[in-house]
Scaffold this active site. Structure first.
Site, PDB file in Angstrom:
ATOM      1  N   HIS A  98      -4.271 -26.712  54.499  1.00  9.04           N
ATOM      2  CA  HIS A  98      -5.548 -26.661  55.216  1.00  9.04           C
ATOM      3  C   HIS A  98      -6.282 -27.986  55.128  1.00  9.04           C
ATOM      4  O   HIS A  98      -6.237 -28.666  54.116  1.00  9.04           O
ATOM      5  CB  HIS A  98      -6.449 -25.566  54.630  1.00  9.04           C
ATOM      6  CG  HIS A  98      -7.853 -25.581  55.174  1.00  9.04           C
ATOM      7  ND1 HIS A  98      -8.959 -25.802  54.386  1.00  9.04           N
ATOM      8  CD2 HIS A  98      -8.324 -25.422  56.434  1.00  9.04           C
ATOM      9  CE1 HIS A  98     -10.056 -25.770  55.130  1.00  9.04           C
ATOM     10  NE2 HIS A  98      -9.691 -25.549  56.379  1.00  9.04           N
ATOM     11  N   SER A  99      -6.933 -28.334  56.240  1.00  4.44           N
ATOM     12  CA  SER A  99      -8.025 -29.297  56.252  1.00  4.44           C
ATOM     13  C   SER A  99      -7.634 -30.737  56.534  1.00  4.44           C
ATOM     14  O   SER A  99      -6.541 -31.189  56.257  1.00  4.44           O
ATOM     15  CB  SER A  99      -8.788 -29.263  54.930  1.00  4.44           C
ATOM     16  OG  SER A  99      -9.925 -30.080  54.977  1.00  4.44           O
ATOM     17  N   MET A 100      -8.605 -31.442  57.082  1.00  3.89           N
ATOM     18  CA  MET A 100      -8.590 -32.890  57.208  1.00  3.89           C
ATOM     19  C   MET A 100      -9.870 -33.368  56.553  1.00  3.89           C
ATOM     20  O   MET A 100     -10.958 -33.017  56.983  1.00  3.89           O
ATOM     21  CB  MET A 100      -8.552 -33.314  58.680  1.00  3.89           C
ATOM     22  CG  MET A 100      -8.290 -34.789  58.879  1.00  3.89           C
ATOM     23  SD  MET A 100      -6.657 -35.269  58.303  1.00  3.89           S
ATOM     24  CE  MET A 100      -5.613 -34.553  59.558  1.00  3.89           C
TER      25      MET A 100
ATOM     26  N   THR B 173      -6.048 -34.175  51.542  1.00  7.52           N
ATOM     27  CA  THR B 173      -6.163 -32.738  51.732  1.00  7.52           C
ATOM     28  C   THR B 173      -4.801 -32.070  51.714  1.00  7.52           C
ATOM     29  O   THR B 173      -3.764 -32.718  51.811  1.00  7.52           O
ATOM     30  CB  THR B 173      -6.845 -32.419  53.071  1.00  7.52           C
ATOM     31  OG1 THR B 173      -5.961 -32.807  54.133  1.00  7.52           O
ATOM     32  CG2 THR B 173      -8.154 -33.160  53.220  1.00  7.52           C
TER      33      THR B 173
ATOM     34  N   HIS C  51     -14.140 -24.847  60.773  1.00  9.72           N
ATOM     35  CA  HIS C  51     -13.153 -25.428  59.880  1.00  9.72           C
ATOM     36  C   HIS C  51     -12.633 -24.446  58.818  1.00  9.72           C
ATOM     37  O   HIS C  51     -11.485 -24.534  58.399  1.00  9.72           O
ATOM     38  CB  HIS C  51     -13.752 -26.665  59.206  1.00  9.72           C
ATOM     39  CG  HIS C  51     -12.770 -27.471  58.422  1.00  9.72           C
ATOM     40  ND1 HIS C  51     -11.620 -27.983  58.977  1.00  9.72           N
ATOM     41  CD2 HIS C  51     -12.747 -27.841  57.109  1.00  9.72           C
ATOM     42  CE1 HIS C  51     -10.942 -28.655  58.060  1.00  9.72           C
ATOM     43  NE2 HIS C  51     -11.609 -28.576  56.913  1.00  9.72           N
TER      44      HIS C  51
END
Length: 338
Positions: free
Chosen positions: A102-104, A131, A301
């Protein structure tokens, strides 16, 4: 039928990598990597909605949650985290597995600067932090034979840096570390309520229930209240950068089927630099050219945590279609860490 849940503890040279495990002992393994400044609790609401035949191993990345901080003088870098994933896989005798990342990190970083310091966000080319999705992408490229499915939540993975900016941001990251080492570390003590307020201020799209979930592993009780458990050094700029050319070359080495789940109000709307938009467009096109799957869902997000019912059907279908049976995946004797 509900998932059985247990704690994970993998010894590493500087301490332990901690986490949580859901599912049957002999289930098909799925390694789950959280985003910057989160912890493995980010998967608490999603995993119970995913296929029950899988075994989900969600880790607190080093410096996050309940995992040990790296030793003094050691920075948090992509290769170091990739090595940690390999350590976990080796400890659990995993030969092949799926990864959910998950995620930037840029999104969280810009929101934190803007909301906590009340300043206008300036353009910092690719000033993202490390991340789970970036680690997942890099691991899948370096160890393609070990990954049979790669799921990226609200990110494309392996976001490059403008080659003309690499030297500058590397130097900035080094200077941040050196300046930090000259100061005495003072951790602010919060009441639980104030800690929730701070987390929600840095992540305004996060629900209060989700904040409480993340703080289960994100706080440590001390005299007078609580301190955040994550290492302050994870806030520093990542000094290990890759150019667009390197990013595309690494992407081409991934053998796993890839699913990208983007949120309509997610990280792609936050980028401050035009070059970053250009990079994501190129990465997206290359993923599609390789017949990988890209899906957009309603939400922001942290939609996988706030509204897992939106993400779960897409992820479940992909896992059931792309993760092969792993009956020979692990040695007969299970590790006692699980």
């Amino acid at each position: 039928m509900t998932h059985a849940v247990s704690e994970l503890c993998v010894p590493v040279p500087w301490g332990d990598i901690r986490g949580k495990v859901w599912g049957p002992d002999q289930g098909r393994p799925v390694l789950c990597l959280h985003g910057w400044a989160d912890n493995c609790g980010t998967f608490n609401t999603l995993i119970p909605l995913l296929p029950k035949e899988c075994r989900y191993v969600a880790v607190d990345l080093a410096g996050h949650g309940l995992s040990s901080h790296r030793p003094p003088g050691v920075s948090y870098s992509f290769p170091a985290y990739v090595a940690d994933v390999r350590r976990v896989a080796d400890a659990l005798h995993l030969k092949k597995f799926a990864i959910i990342g998950h995620s930037m990190g840029e999104q969280n970083f810009i929101l934190y600067v803007f909301l906590s310091h009340k300043i206008k966000c300036k353009s910092h080319s690719a000033s993202f932090l490390i991340t789970g999705a970036d680690i997942a992408g890099m691991f899948s490229a370096l160890y393609p034979e070990m990954v049979d499915a790669l799921i990226l939540l609200d990110t494309y993975g392996l976001l490059p840096t403008d080659s003309t900016e690499i030297s500058k941001v590397m130097r900035q990251g080094i200077e941040e570390m050196l300046q930090f080492e000259k100061k005495e570390e003072k951790r602010r003590v919060y009441s639980y309520e104030k800690a929730v307020e701070r987390l929600l201020a840095a992540n305004p799209t996060l629900s209060k229930d989700s904040a409480n979930i993340l703080l289960e592993r994100g706080l440590v009780q001390v005299e007078g209240g609580f301190v955040f458990s994550r290492d302050l050094r994870v806030n520093f700029k990542n000094i290990e950068r890759i150019s667009l050319e390197q990013s595309l070359e690494m992407q081409s080495r991934i053998q796993a089927s890839v699913l990208v789940v983007l949120a309509e109000e997610g990280f792609d709307r936050i980028f401050s630099e035009p070059a970053q938009k250009k990079f994501t467009s190129i990465l997206l096109q290359c993923l599609q050219d390789r017949n990988h799957t890209v899906v957009t869902v309603a939400g922001d997000h942290h939609v996988h945590l706030d509204h897992p019912e939106v993400v779960a059907p897409v992820v479940s279908d992909f896992l059931q279609s792309n993760v092969s049976s792993q009956s020979d995946n692990r040695k007969p004797k299970e590790t006692s860490n699980l």
